[in-house]
Design a protein around this motif. Sequence first.
Motif, PDB file in Angstrom:
ATOM      1  N   GLN A   1       4.469  10.326  -4.170  1.00  0.00           N
ATOM      2  CA  GLN A   1       4.771   9.082  -4.873  1.00  0.00           C
ATOM      3  C   GLN A   1       4.562   7.887  -3.959  1.00  0.00           C
ATOM      4  OE1 GLN A   1       8.717  10.125  -5.918  1.00  0.00           O
ATOM      5  NE2 GLN A   1       8.134  11.014  -7.883  1.00  0.00           N
ATOM      6  N   LEU A   2       4.962   8.082  -2.684  1.00  0.00           N
ATOM      7  CA  LEU A   2       4.761   7.015  -1.700  1.00  0.00           C
ATOM      8  C   LEU A   2       3.281   6.723  -1.537  1.00  0.00           C
ATOM      9  CD1 LEU A   2       6.321   6.068   1.407  1.00  0.00           C
ATOM     10  CD2 LEU A   2       4.331   7.395   1.890  1.00  0.00           C
TER      11      LEU A   2
ATOM     12  N   ALA B   1       8.049   0.785   4.814  1.00  0.00           N
ATOM     13  CA  ALA B   1       7.382   2.081   4.937  1.00  0.00           C
ATOM     14  C   ALA B   1       6.962   2.326   6.372  1.00  0.00           C
ATOM     15  CB  ALA B   1       6.180   2.132   4.015  1.00  0.00           C
TER      16      ALA B   1
ATOM     17  N   TYR C   1       0.176   2.656   4.667  1.00  0.00           N
ATOM     18  CA  TYR C   1       0.954   1.420   4.718  1.00  0.00           C
ATOM     19  C   TYR C   1       0.485   0.399   5.735  1.00  0.00           C
ATOM     20  CZ  TYR C   1       3.727   2.656   0.993  1.00  0.00           C
ATOM     21  OH  TYR C   1       4.088   2.919  -0.276  1.00  0.00           O
TER      22      TYR C   1
ATOM     23  N   GLN D   1       1.922   8.527   6.186  1.00  0.00           N
ATOM     24  CA  GLN D   1       2.594   7.311   5.743  1.00  0.00           C
ATOM     25  C   GLN D   1       1.947   6.083   6.370  1.00  0.00           C
ATOM     26  OE1 GLN D   1       6.706   8.202   5.904  1.00  0.00           O
ATOM     27  NE2 GLN D   1       7.293   6.075   5.734  1.00  0.00           N
TER      28      GLN D   1
ATOM     29  N   ARG E   1      15.391   8.445  -1.956  1.00  0.00           N
ATOM     30  CA  ARG E   1      14.133   8.516  -1.211  1.00  0.00           C
ATOM     31  C   ARG E   1      13.000   8.890  -2.164  1.00  0.00           C
ATOM     32  NH1 ARG E   1      15.615  12.768   1.567  1.00  0.00           N
ATOM     33  NH2 ARG E   1      16.789  11.484   2.975  1.00  0.00           N
ATOM     34  N   LEU E   2      11.812   8.332  -1.909  1.00  0.00           N
ATOM     35  CA  LEU E   2      10.657   8.724  -2.712  1.00  0.00           C
ATOM     36  C   LEU E   2      10.049  10.001  -2.155  1.00  0.00           C
ATOM     37  CD1 LEU E   2       8.763   5.406  -3.382  1.00  0.00           C
ATOM     38  CD2 LEU E   2       9.808   6.878  -5.072  1.00  0.00           C
TER      39      LEU E   2
ATOM     40  N   PHE F   1      11.648   4.809   2.025  1.00  0.00           N
ATOM     41  CA  PHE F   1      10.458   5.477   2.555  1.00  0.00           C
ATOM     42  C   PHE F   1      10.780   6.304   3.803  1.00  0.00           C
ATOM     43  CE2 PHE F   1       9.032   1.330   0.769  1.00  0.00           C
ATOM     44  CZ  PHE F   1       8.413   1.837  -0.344  1.00  0.00           C
TER      45      PHE F   1
END
Lengths: 372, 379
Positions: free
Chosen positions: B300-301, B200, B151, B147, B295-296, B207
């Motif tokens: 997808q995130l 995120a 981000y 993540q 939540r994703l 996220f």
Amino acid sequence: MEINKTINSDNVDLMINMGPQHPSTHGVFRLLLNIDGERIIDVKPHIGYLHRGSEKLCENERYAQVVTLFDRLDYVANLNMELGFCLAVESLMELDIPDRASYIRVILCELNRIASHLLFYGTYGLDVGAMTPVLYAFREREKIQGFFESITGARMMHNYFRIGGIKEELPDDFNNRLSLLLDEVSQGIEECDMLLSKNEMFLARTKNVGIISASDAVDFGVSGPNLRASGIARDIRVSKPYSIYDRFDYGIPVASSGDCWDRYYVRLEEIRQSIKIIKQAMSQMEDGPILAKVRRIARPPKGEIYFRTESPRGDFGVYLVSDGSDKPYRVKVRAPSFANLQSLQYLLKGAYIADAVTILGSIDIIMGEVDR
Amino acid sequence: MSIADLFNYFSYVSGLFLSLTIIVLLLVWLERKVLARIQMRMGPMRVGFHGALQPIADAIKLISKEDILPAWADKLVYWFAPIVVFVPAFLLWVTIPFGKNMVIRSLDLGLFFIVAISVLSVLGLIMAGWGSANKYAVLGGLRAAGQLMSYEIPLIMAILTIAILSQSLNLVEIVDKQSQIPNIFIQPLGLVLFFIAGLAELGRTPFDIHHAESEVVGGPFVEYSGAHWSVFFLAEYINTFTISILTVLLFLGGWHWPNIPFSGNLQTILSVFVVLIKTILVVSVIFWIRATYPRLRIDQLMSFGWKMLIPMAFINVTITACIIYYDELPLWILPILSVILLILSAVIIQRKFSKNIINTVQVISAKSLLKEKSEVDIN
């Protein structure tokens, strides 16, 4: 359709044990997941953590007492379970149920279907990570439970249906309170619908996830909303009408793609149709006796019967063998959750870990019914 | 270094720690209340006025709980992880101004310092995941790392546009540049990018993938309890507050408010309140999002980060740099371009999702099915 039942231990990257103590396995269900990064390679479901031997216990109880055991099968749709058993015994005894009793049964069962689907709605919200839906759903469900309490005396384990009718007459203000309740609930359903159904992230999580085709669904013995989400309009209330379901005009929601969103929305739509049934039943209901003329201790004639009803989770069948005594010789339950759960292994292959939760949630199992 | 200096440092650190702790307690209470109001509940009501002392009661409970060490845990890594998460979260505050003249060290490379330090805390998450010898925790830790990769870049890009715009990396100078027009009116796209990437970075809904309750059961924190868990908790809320206050300082004009009266000390105190109020508004938006969205999924995130946020951030930086470099271009082009880009990305997202918004469920009348059945028995 191929299921590889053995887990090949040579190329296992990581095996994680999901459940029986996992927040989103809906009770004590256990999944062995073989994962490669975030992908699920193989799945091995384990059931039996809630096995209480209900079917065997039934053989030692009188028919009236067995009803309490059926309460505990699908413990969020108790009255539907009671109805299934009572109808089986009654049709074995060839009893005529008074109209009023049938209407009350239908009203309560449909209310229970609403309560059960509301529980699904709430927990499904939690499964995909939204925390508000569960509170919206439980607000409505709580009203229904309170309503049940005022009629049957219990919020969940009602023991209200008797062989030949129901336990006792309704309270005086039943009609007023029911119509008030229906107004509130149908308003609440629209709120719930607005909150989650068309949410982009919810759509991204559920659309085209966990697709099962109609033929595969039939092969697995999937029934109820899960089957209807795959595009087959089969509902025991219509295809093999029992009780007085042929007297009402209502709809059967059917979807086409068989993904998680369809399974979700079919249930939401079913709540609206149940409200329709209850409203018709309310207007058709007349005064009259609530219990058929039966002996205190029911003794069905020698014989056997298989009776199917539509529980909120699908095709609920009761197989009953009577030897003419006051206790059943054998009771076998065809639990819809159990059959629906079989499709899980097929659905989870190649999915993401996050999807495992979404798919399991969309099948909507109740372990009390799976393990019995 | 004299004793007076040492005393000075000590008072700074303890003052900062105390104020941050109080802010965290406030945020915890606020979050529970905001969520409760959205969900039509009361929230905490028993301890103190409307549950105001509830966070303190929770803190006492957490501290007095037993610290459990899993049998197979890597002890050193396990105990060290909370500190690695907490220290960077705390360290950021050296250069973040609370209000006018209310900053410990006004570093000239302040933004650079913040970007550099804030990345460190993910190391602690991976350590926690690895150290607790739990597969869910490892998954959570790895998710956190993935993540961060996707981000951190748009976050830094969004910060970069502001740095270019203000010609400075010093937070105090950046805020002072906004005394006439806050950056939100010049860089609306930058604000959106920064806020989403910030969410995120924090791991907040939508996220909150690395500690998803329903999937990895709390992620890296799954084995922690008591005081060590509360350190993670503290760091998480400090980070939430940091991202919110950075949003305020970089985009919402910091302590500037049309016509703050008074001058001198009184103005300083007022400026603190202005920053606090703006920050709490931003924090409330974060809580609001938490109460609304699901939540994703991790893929997808990632695709959202790499295919949407990063290109937009790149374009935004390029445009801003060009306009600042070519002096003859008027500045008002920037907000127009920014809004156009914002609408463009909204349209792209909308088109991606609109094919999903088809109601595939239709209702078939039971009566018609019954008729069908009398012709062909479908059972």
